[in-house]
Motif scaffolding. Structure first.
Motif, mmCIF file in Angstrom:
data_model
loop_
_atom_site.group_PDB
_atom_site.id
_atom_site.type_symbol
_atom_site.label_atom_id
_atom_site.label_comp_id
_atom_site.label_asym_id
_atom_site.label_seq_id
_atom_site.Cartn_x
_atom_site.Cartn_y
_atom_site.Cartn_z
ATOM 1 N N PHE A 112 0.833 -1.199 0.000
ATOM 2 C CA PHE A 112 0.000 0.000 0.000
ATOM 3 C C PHE A 112 0.872 1.255 0.000
ATOM 4 C CE2 PHE A 112 -2.030 3.374 2.504
ATOM 5 C CZ PHE A 112 -3.200 3.569 1.791
ATOM 6 N N LEU A 113 1.856 1.295 0.886
ATOM 7 C CA LEU A 113 2.747 2.444 0.965
ATOM 8 C C LEU A 113 3.545 2.607 -0.320
ATOM 9 C CD1 LEU A 113 3.803 4.777 2.668
ATOM 10 C CD2 LEU A 113 5.457 3.202 3.697
ATOM 11 N N SER A 114 4.009 1.508 -0.884
ATOM 12 C CA SER A 114 4.749 1.550 -2.142
ATOM 13 C C SER A 114 3.901 2.164 -3.255
ATOM 14 C CB SER A 114 5.187 0.138 -2.541
ATOM 15 O OG SER A 114 5.818 0.154 -3.796
ATOM 16 N N ASN A 115 2.644 1.751 -3.326
ATOM 17 C CA ASN A 115 1.745 2.310 -4.345
ATOM 18 C C ASN A 115 1.560 3.805 -4.155
ATOM 19 O OD1 ASN A 115 1.374 -0.189 -5.555
ATOM 20 N ND2 ASN A 115 -0.490 -0.639 -4.408
ATOM 21 N N ARG A 116 1.412 4.243 -2.895
ATOM 22 C CA ARG A 116 1.246 5.676 -2.625
ATOM 23 C C ARG A 116 2.515 6.457 -2.981
ATOM 24 N NH1 ARG A 116 -2.748 3.067 -1.743
ATOM 25 N NH2 ARG A 116 -2.886 3.463 -3.948
ATOM 26 N N VAL A 117 3.684 5.885 -2.685
ATOM 27 C CA VAL A 117 4.953 6.548 -3.018
ATOM 28 C C VAL A 117 5.066 6.698 -4.532
ATOM 29 C CG1 VAL A 117 7.472 6.278 -3.040
ATOM 30 C CG2 VAL A 117 6.188 5.876 -0.928
ATOM 31 N N HIS A 118 4.752 5.653 -5.265
ATOM 32 C CA HIS A 118 4.857 5.717 -6.729
ATOM 33 C C HIS A 118 3.844 6.696 -7.316
ATOM 34 C CE1 HIS A 118 6.795 1.570 -6.238
ATOM 35 N NE2 HIS A 118 7.727 2.482 -6.337
ATOM 36 N N GLN A 119 2.645 6.772 -6.750
ATOM 37 C CA GLN A 119 1.668 7.760 -7.197
ATOM 38 C C GLN A 119 2.195 9.170 -6.964
ATOM 39 O OE1 GLN A 119 -1.892 6.747 -5.018
ATOM 40 N NE2 GLN A 119 -2.706 5.503 -6.696
ATOM 41 N N ALA A 120 2.774 9.396 -5.798
ATOM 42 C CA ALA A 120 3.316 10.714 -5.478
ATOM 43 C C ALA A 120 4.435 11.096 -6.445
ATOM 44 C CB ALA A 120 3.821 10.741 -4.039
ATOM 45 N N GLU A 121 5.298 10.123 -6.772
ATOM 46 C CA GLU A 121 6.380 10.388 -7.720
ATOM 47 C C GLU A 121 5.821 10.739 -9.093
ATOM 48 O OE1 GLU A 121 9.860 7.501 -5.831
ATOM 49 O OE2 GLU A 121 8.545 6.698 -7.375
ATOM 50 N N LYS A 122 4.776 10.033 -9.522
ATOM 51 C CA LYS A 122 4.155 10.318 -10.823
ATOM 52 C C LYS A 122 3.520 11.705 -10.849
ATOM 53 C CE LYS A 122 3.253 5.573 -12.183
ATOM 54 N NZ LYS A 122 2.239 4.529 -12.413
ATOM 55 N N LEU A 123 3.070 12.176 -9.685
ATOM 56 C CA LEU A 123 2.487 13.514 -9.589
ATOM 57 C C LEU A 123 3.559 14.597 -9.503
ATOM 58 C CD1 LEU A 123 -0.450 12.811 -7.114
ATOM 59 C CD2 LEU A 123 -0.622 13.313 -9.561
ATOM 60 N N GLY A 124 4.827 14.186 -9.471
ATOM 61 C CA GLY A 124 5.922 15.144 -9.468
ATOM 62 C C GLY A 124 6.427 15.554 -8.097
ATOM 63 N N MET A 125 6.002 14.861 -7.050
ATOM 64 C CA MET A 125 6.502 15.196 -5.714
ATOM 65 C C MET A 125 7.954 14.765 -5.578
ATOM 66 S SD MET A 125 3.526 14.229 -3.025
ATOM 67 C CE MET A 125 1.919 14.956 -3.109
ATOM 68 N N ASP A 126 8.752 15.615 -4.947
ATOM 69 C CA ASP A 126 10.147 15.244 -4.734
ATOM 70 C C ASP A 126 10.277 14.355 -3.503
ATOM 71 O OD1 ASP A 126 10.061 16.909 -2.477
ATOM 72 O OD2 ASP A 126 11.090 18.554 -3.479
ATOM 73 N N ARG A 127 11.427 13.752 -3.356
ATOM 74 C CA ARG A 127 11.659 12.780 -2.284
ATOM 75 C C ARG A 127 11.471 13.404 -0.901
ATOM 76 N NH1 ARG A 127 12.695 7.762 -3.277
ATOM 77 N NH2 ARG A 127 13.410 6.566 -1.553
ATOM 78 N N GLU A 128 11.891 14.641 -0.737
ATOM 79 C CA GLU A 128 11.765 15.317 0.554
ATOM 80 C C GLU A 128 10.291 15.466 0.952
ATOM 81 O OE1 GLU A 128 12.932 19.563 2.641
ATOM 82 O OE2 GLU A 128 14.084 18.884 0.916
ATOM 83 N N THR A 129 9.450 15.829 0.004
ATOM 84 C CA THR A 129 8.015 15.970 0.268
ATOM 85 C C THR A 129 7.393 14.621 0.611
ATOM 86 O OG1 THR A 129 7.886 17.861 -1.231
ATOM 87 C CG2 THR A 129 5.809 16.747 -0.700
#
Length: 83
Positions: free
Chosen positions: A13-30
């Motif tokens: 679940f967390l992995s999916n959320r991290v990948h969604q955030a990356e696709k939305l352009g969020m940087d690692r710090e965010t």
């Protein structure tokens, strides 16, 4: 069964959320900051559902904020390494 009852499901679940955030352009710090906020919420308001969560909750409770942020970053790295 909720995602919190099974640690592998929680990581997925967390992995999916991290990948969604990356696709939305969020940087690692965010992303790490969001993981910290989630970790803080879980530690304060959710009872651990398995041994892994109990260990994380116990570690979180004795850690200072910097260490908690490190734990959040490590969780993000853990699930991100399982792409």
């Amino acid at each position: 069964m909720t995602v919190l009852e099974n640690f592998d499901q929680w990581k997925e679940f967390l992995s999916n959320r991290v990948h969604q955030a990356e696709k939305l352009g969020m940087d690692r710090e965010t992303i790490t900051d969001l993981a910290y906020q989630i970790g803080d919420y879980l530690a304060k308001d959710v009872d651990p559902q398995n041994v892994q969560e109990r260990l994380l909750a116990d570690l979180w409770s004795v850690a200072n904020e910097e260490e908690q942020r490190t734990m959040a970053n490590l969780m993000v790295k853990l699930v991100d390494s399982n792409k």
